[in-house]
Scaffold this motif. Structure first.
Motif, PDB file in Angstrom:
ATOM      1  N   TYR A  91     -46.627 -11.003  11.714  1.00 49.77           N
ATOM      2  CA  TYR A  91     -46.120 -12.348  11.429  1.00 49.77           C
ATOM      3  C   TYR A  91     -45.012 -12.662  12.422  1.00 49.77           C
ATOM      4  O   TYR A  91     -43.838 -12.744  12.076  1.00 49.77           O
ATOM      5  CB  TYR A  91     -45.608 -12.445   9.988  1.00 49.77           C
ATOM      6  CG  TYR A  91     -46.702 -12.234   8.960  1.00 49.77           C
ATOM      7  CD1 TYR A  91     -47.491 -13.299   8.550  1.00 49.77           C
ATOM      8  CD2 TYR A  91     -46.964 -10.978   8.437  1.00 49.77           C
ATOM      9  CE1 TYR A  91     -48.517 -13.115   7.638  1.00 49.77           C
ATOM     10  CE2 TYR A  91     -47.985 -10.779   7.522  1.00 49.77           C
ATOM     11  CZ  TYR A  91     -48.759 -11.852   7.126  1.00 49.77           C
ATOM     12  OH  TYR A  91     -49.774 -11.664   6.231  1.00 49.77           O
ATOM     13  N   SER A  92     -45.393 -12.765  13.699  1.00 44.69           N
ATOM     14  CA  SER A  92     -44.427 -13.050  14.752  1.00 44.69           C
ATOM     15  C   SER A  92     -45.142 -13.929  15.767  1.00 44.69           C
ATOM     16  O   SER A  92     -46.295 -14.307  15.567  1.00 44.69           O
ATOM     17  CB  SER A  92     -43.970 -11.746  15.422  1.00 44.69           C
ATOM     18  OG  SER A  92     -45.011 -11.219  16.205  1.00 44.69           O
ATOM     19  N   ASN A 115     -51.488 -16.155   5.412  1.00 38.52           N
ATOM     20  CA  ASN A 115     -50.656 -17.327   5.715  1.00 38.52           C
ATOM     21  C   ASN A 115     -49.830 -17.079   6.970  1.00 38.52           C
ATOM     22  O   ASN A 115     -48.847 -16.347   6.941  1.00 38.52           O
ATOM     23  CB  ASN A 115     -49.736 -17.603   4.522  1.00 38.52           C
ATOM     24  CG  ASN A 115     -48.845 -18.807   4.744  1.00 38.52           C
ATOM     25  OD1 ASN A 115     -48.165 -18.894   5.760  1.00 38.52           O
ATOM     26  ND2 ASN A 115     -48.838 -19.730   3.820  1.00 38.52           N
ATOM     27  N   GLY A 117     -48.687 -19.795   8.802  1.00 38.08           N
ATOM     28  CA  GLY A 117     -47.780 -20.937   8.931  1.00 38.08           C
ATOM     29  C   GLY A 117     -47.738 -21.526  10.330  1.00 38.08           C
ATOM     30  O   GLY A 117     -48.762 -21.750  10.965  1.00 38.08           O
ATOM     31  N   ASP A 118     -46.505 -21.769  10.809  1.00 37.96           N
ATOM     32  CA  ASP A 118     -46.317 -22.420  12.110  1.00 37.96           C
ATOM     33  C   ASP A 118     -47.031 -21.712  13.254  1.00 37.96           C
ATOM     34  O   ASP A 118     -47.441 -22.347  14.216  1.00 37.96           O
ATOM     35  CB  ASP A 118     -44.821 -22.477  12.454  1.00 37.96           C
ATOM     36  CG  ASP A 118     -44.118 -23.559  11.649  1.00 37.96           C
ATOM     37  OD1 ASP A 118     -44.819 -24.289  10.923  1.00 37.96           O
ATOM     38  OD2 ASP A 118     -42.891 -23.671  11.759  1.00 37.96           O
ATOM     39  N   ARG A 138     -50.693 -23.904   2.913  1.00 38.12           N
ATOM     40  CA  ARG A 138     -50.236 -25.036   2.118  1.00 38.12           C
ATOM     41  C   ARG A 138     -50.006 -26.274   2.958  1.00 38.12           C
ATOM     42  O   ARG A 138     -49.285 -27.169   2.553  1.00 38.12           O
ATOM     43  CB  ARG A 138     -48.934 -24.648   1.404  1.00 38.12           C
ATOM     44  CG  ARG A 138     -49.198 -23.903   0.138  1.00 38.12           C
ATOM     45  CD  ARG A 138     -48.035 -23.077  -0.314  1.00 38.12           C
ATOM     46  NE  ARG A 138     -48.445 -22.283  -1.467  1.00 38.12           N
ATOM     47  CZ  ARG A 138     -49.175 -21.192  -1.404  1.00 38.12           C
ATOM     48  NH1 ARG A 138     -49.584 -20.736  -0.241  1.00 38.12           N
ATOM     49  NH2 ARG A 138     -49.530 -20.538  -2.486  1.00 38.12           N
ATOM     50  N   HIS A 139     -50.587 -26.321   4.126  1.00 39.92           N
ATOM     51  CA  HIS A 139     -50.232 -27.400   5.032  1.00 39.92           C
ATOM     52  C   HIS A 139     -51.486 -27.887   5.754  1.00 39.92           C
ATOM     53  O   HIS A 139     -51.628 -27.692   6.953  1.00 39.92           O
ATOM     54  CB  HIS A 139     -49.199 -26.862   6.025  1.00 39.92           C
ATOM     55  CG  HIS A 139     -48.528 -27.929   6.819  1.00 39.92           C
ATOM     56  ND1 HIS A 139     -47.718 -28.876   6.262  1.00 39.92           N
ATOM     57  CD2 HIS A 139     -48.564 -28.200   8.142  1.00 39.92           C
ATOM     58  CE1 HIS A 139     -47.277 -29.675   7.211  1.00 39.92           C
ATOM     59  NE2 HIS A 139     -47.779 -29.295   8.350  1.00 39.92           N
ATOM     60  N   PHE A 177     -43.976  -9.811  -0.717  1.00 38.91           N
ATOM     61  CA  PHE A 177     -42.846 -10.713  -0.490  1.00 38.91           C
ATOM     62  C   PHE A 177     -42.715 -11.606  -1.735  1.00 38.91           C
ATOM     63  O   PHE A 177     -43.683 -11.785  -2.456  1.00 38.91           O
ATOM     64  CB  PHE A 177     -43.111 -11.625   0.715  1.00 38.91           C
ATOM     65  CG  PHE A 177     -43.496 -10.907   1.969  1.00 38.91           C
ATOM     66  CD1 PHE A 177     -42.527 -10.426   2.836  1.00 38.91           C
ATOM     67  CD2 PHE A 177     -44.831 -10.703   2.289  1.00 38.91           C
ATOM     68  CE1 PHE A 177     -42.899  -9.769   4.001  1.00 38.91           C
ATOM     69  CE2 PHE A 177     -45.201 -10.049   3.450  1.00 38.91           C
ATOM     70  CZ  PHE A 177     -44.224  -9.581   4.305  1.00 38.91           C
ATOM     71  N   PRO A 178     -41.560 -12.195  -1.968  1.00 34.91           N
ATOM     72  CA  PRO A 178     -41.470 -13.149  -3.077  1.00 34.91           C
ATOM     73  C   PRO A 178     -42.126 -14.478  -2.707  1.00 34.91           C
ATOM     74  O   PRO A 178     -41.451 -15.438  -2.357  1.00 34.91           O
ATOM     75  CB  PRO A 178     -39.958 -13.290  -3.313  1.00 34.91           C
ATOM     76  CG  PRO A 178     -39.311 -12.842  -2.064  1.00 34.91           C
ATOM     77  CD  PRO A 178     -40.268 -11.971  -1.321  1.00 34.91           C
ATOM     78  N   VAL A 179     -43.446 -14.532  -2.733  1.00 36.78           N
ATOM     79  CA  VAL A 179     -44.213 -15.730  -2.369  1.00 36.78           C
ATOM     80  C   VAL A 179     -45.089 -16.111  -3.564  1.00 36.78           C
ATOM     81  O   VAL A 179     -45.271 -15.310  -4.481  1.00 36.78           O
ATOM     82  CB  VAL A 179     -45.084 -15.475  -1.117  1.00 36.78           C
ATOM     83  CG1 VAL A 179     -44.208 -15.234   0.103  1.00 36.78           C
ATOM     84  CG2 VAL A 179     -46.027 -14.312  -1.340  1.00 36.78           C
ATOM     85  N   PRO A 180     -45.639 -17.328  -3.582  1.00 38.26           N
ATOM     86  CA  PRO A 180     -46.386 -17.786  -4.754  1.00 38.26           C
ATOM     87  C   PRO A 180     -47.489 -16.835  -5.226  1.00 38.26           C
ATOM     88  O   PRO A 180     -47.643 -16.641  -6.434  1.00 38.26           O
ATOM     89  CB  PRO A 180     -46.962 -19.121  -4.296  1.00 38.26           C
ATOM     90  CG  PRO A 180     -45.956 -19.634  -3.334  1.00 38.26           C
ATOM     91  CD  PRO A 180     -45.445 -18.423  -2.607  1.00 38.26           C
ATOM     92  N   ASN A 208     -41.998  -5.868   1.498  1.00 36.99           N
ATOM     93  CA  ASN A 208     -42.056  -6.645   2.749  1.00 36.99           C
ATOM     94  C   ASN A 208     -43.271  -6.341   3.613  1.00 36.99           C
ATOM     95  O   ASN A 208     -43.192  -6.333   4.840  1.00 36.99           O
ATOM     96  CB  ASN A 208     -40.776  -6.427   3.579  1.00 36.99           C
ATOM     97  CG  ASN A 208     -39.551  -6.979   2.894  1.00 36.99           C
ATOM     98  OD1 ASN A 208     -39.628  -7.986   2.188  1.00 36.99           O
ATOM     99  ND2 ASN A 208     -38.422  -6.325   3.057  1.00 36.99           N
TER     100      ASN A 208
END
Lengths: 371, 350
Positions: A91-92, A115, A117-118, A138-139, A177-180, A208
């Motif tokens: 995730y980098s 996920n 993301g960006d 989510r996007h 991770f604390p994710v949904p 993590n």
């Protein structure tokens, strides 16, 4: 395919088998970005390149392995197209480099099975003619859909078995991770357990990572040392099942049937199956009908509990499966009153959480510690 | 003909360069043979790597983005080595710098032209703060900085995981386990490559010049090669040590600032991409020379980028790691061997 934003929960569950419905459903909740999306041009099977980017190794016998099975199903259904994949993508910014490389190798469709993301969106924005799909995303965008599984239902079912089989009522959870997806997992599991043992509690430890057998083993050991006698988690491998087996405790797993790593400790697993979904999406992409959608595969149509473990008593199986049948019939266990870990009422009595609320769950219910 | 093998204190630059080229070639050859034995076509793979890396602007941009943090973490370690300090903590200082820069970017309401320099300074100070305790412990109590800097890495990672999934978690929920997108970003320099790249090169040149041409640099180099001699000559060894170690931390912190403000735009747990540890390899490849860091980082960046390309060609991640390791392994052997020369016995033995 089912679209969570278009359907009531009841319709969602009943439509579990009606593949292909997708965005054709009328409804006012489609995001503008998706409503405006035009289908991408068709691609000949022999020219098509379908790429998969994975968070773990395809040999994990878990999450990534399941997605790799999906890729193999695509190869079988469309033998002339080319598939490429990269495993263990961090995730980098390396994730962006990988997805960009997919595009520059001519990928027509890119599945990110986690996920990113960006790291994914930056590439998707610059590649409007490539179809993207992000698992647990989510996007949504014009050329990017999201997909996931409604794991909270089978998790609730296995939670009932856990509540009945735990002697101490203290459940342990190895979190990433604390994710949904973790909140919905811990919450659904404890709600299932509390439906049969109101005093049950759940202690979580976040490591993590989704794939770190050593850390998962340490976390499992620490949880058992702290008085838990039953472990659940959201790991892509069997680490904490082996701990439970060694210590005479029980465990509920994720992704696949991995009971051979701990046949006595194994209660069940939240098993996933993306084969149909991937084949259908690729078919649409080739045919030129693909538009982004945001499906969540329902219980029985992409996610379910695994066959019960050998040490699960008949009475426990019956009681848990009764709840499973009720859910398949349209009942939702996620109905108020539900309090959060600070004691505040978050879902009023009689109110049922929507699929979108369940998918985006970002708070712990009463009785969950450690997130 | 008789002779003996002699070890030189420093290798001749031409010999070192040749040894390095031979080592890389040898490593690639070995990898090629292994790949061919496994049914892959090594020449096709090489062609693909060259085409994807150098044949397209995207490829070059990717390398540029990859090289930027490697230059700085490499420089951070190389600077420390100049005074004999092993900074294994560039990873932690990278995180600390990214953390501090993010804090400034997220919470200081200011226009970009104020915010960016402020975040830059914060990044440097963050890295410096992270190496402060190991520095003082080394300078005043002779505690090995190797251990202390290494251990603080784990603290920094956990700190970043904590804030990015806790108090600074993205409130709009679009991205998981990260902070909100930063309101400012480094302007683009060339395509996707931001200004961090030329600034990293500039910083390296400045540090190299400082070490080579100033009295301070001379004293640092003497202190590094022989602390006792330096003290005997009246050089303030302790002061130099403290300053150089703090500089080393600051440079790694700036790498973190560039990565979060320039490339990633959100603080998150995986952000370092092991750049701190890779910096150690860059410094070793650079043989501790500040300017050599540029070449070392370029080589490392190309290797890492090739790794991604090879994976899309169906090689699994372990094979790619093995090839990377092979190149470094052969390079290390080549470097050592370039220190030796064969001396013919000119005079007949009596």
């Amino acid at each position: 395919m089912i679209d969570l934003r278009n359907l009531s929960r009841r319709g969602f569950l009943n439509l579990g088998v009606a593949a292909g419905a997708g965005l054709m459903m009328p409804g006012g909740l489609i995001r503008p970005a998706l409503a405006a999306a035009k289908p991408l041009a068709p691609v000949a099977e022999k020219d098509a390149v379908i790429a998969f980017g994975h968070t773990g190794p395809v040999t994990d016998e878990g999450w990534t392995w399941s997605h790799d099975q999906g890729m193999k199903a695509v190869q079988q259904a469309f033998p002339k197209l080319k598939t490429i994949f990269v495993e263990s993508i961090p995730y980098s910014a390396d994730a962006s480099r990988t997805f960009r490389q997919f595009v520059s190798e001519g990928a027509n469709m890119v599945f990110a099975t986690s996920n990113y993301g960006d790291f994914l969106y930056d590439v998707a924005k610059r590649s409007p003619n490539v179809a993207f799909f992000e698992c647990d995303g989510r996007h949504p965008m014009d050329n990017l859909g999201t997909y996931y599984v409604a794991h909270w239902y089978p998790t609730y079912v296995t939670g009932i078995a856990a509540g009945l089989m735990s002697k101490t009522g203290k459940l342990g959870y190895v979190a990433s991770f604390p994710v949904p997806s973790v909140y919905s997992g811990t919450n659904a599991f404890l709600m299932g357990a509390r439906s049969v043992n109101p005093n049950a509690t759940l202690q979580a430890i976040a490591i993590n990572s989704w794939f770190d057998p050593q850390a998962a083993t340490q976390a499992g050991t620490a949880l058992l040392d702290n008085g838990c006698d039953l472990l659940f988690g959201i790991m892509d491998e069997a680490g904490y099942l082996q701990v439970a087996e060694k210590r005479g405790a029980k465990a509920v797993m994720w992704n696949t049937d991995i009971r051979r790593y701990g046949p006595k400790g194994y209660i069940s697993s939240i098993v996933v199956d993306f084969k149909k979904f991937y084949v259908e999406q690729v078919r649409q992409r080739l045919a030129g009908t693909w538009v982004p959608s945001t499906p969540i595969l329902a219980m029985g149509a992409g996610v379910d509990r695994d066959a019960w473990g050998e040490t699960v008593p008949e009475e426990v199986r019956k009681q848990a499966d009764a709840a499973r049948d009720k859910i398949l019939g349209g009942w939702s266990p996620f109905t108020g009153e539900i309090k959060d870990s600070k004691g505040a009422v978050r879902v009023a009595a009689g109110k049922t959480m929507t699929e979108e609320e369940l998918y985006n769950w970002n708070w712990s219910i009463e009785g969950v510690k450690g997130l | 003909m008789s002779g003996r093998i002699q070890r030189l204190p420093s290798a001749h630059p031409t010999v070192a360069l040749l040894a390095r080229a031979a080592a890389i070639l040898l490593a690639l050859l070995t990898a090629g043979v292994i790949l061919a034995a496994n049914g892959a076509d090594p020449l096709k793979l090489v062609a693909q790597v060259v085409k994807s890396t150098f044949g397209s602007r995207f490829g070059l941009e990717d390398v540029g983005l990859l090289v930027t943090p490697l230059i700085l973490t490499g420089l951070s370690v190389a600077v420390g080595l100049r005074i004999g300090a092993w900074n294994i903590g560039a990873e932690g200082q990278f995180y600390a710098g990214a953390f501090a820069a993010t804090g400034v970017a997220l919470f200081v309401p200011a226009p970009d032209f104020v915010l960016l320099p402020l975040a830059f300074v914060a990044g440097g100070l963050g890295g410096m703060a992270w190496i402060l305790v190991p520095t003082l412990a080394r300078a005043y109590a002779d505690v090995s900085e190797l251990i202390t800097t290494l251990l603080l890495n784990f603290v920094a990672v956990l700190l970043v995981y904590y804030v990015s999934t806790g108090p600074w978690l993205d409130p709009d929920g679009h991205a998981l386990a990260t902070t909100a997108r930063l309101p400012c970003e480094l302007p683009e320099f060339w395509g996707a490559v931001h200004w961090g790249f030329p600034l990293a090169v500039l910083l390296t040149v400045l540090v190299a010049a400082g070490l080579s041409f100033t009295r301070w640099g001379y004293e640092v180099r003497v202190s590094g090669s022989n602390p006792q001699a330096a003290r005997y000559a009246g050089m303030p060894f302790r002061r130099h040590l403290i300053l150089v170690m703090l500089l080393s931390g600051a440079i790694a912190g700036i790498a973190g600032m560039f990565e979060v403000v320039g490339t990633v735009h959100r603080l998150q747990g995986g952000i370092s991409n092991n750049f701190g540890y890779l910096g150690i390899m860059v410094a070793v490849l650079a043989r501790g020379s500040a300017l050599g860091v540029l070449a070392g980082a370029a080589l490392m960046g190309i290797i890492l980028n090739s790794g991604i390309i090879l994976q899309t060609q169906g090689l699994n991640v372990s094979t790619v790691l093995a090839i990377t390791g092979l190149i470094l392994f052969f390079t290390a052997i080549g470097d050592e061997l370039s220190h030796y020369r064969f001396v013919r016995n000119e005079t007949a033995s009596v």
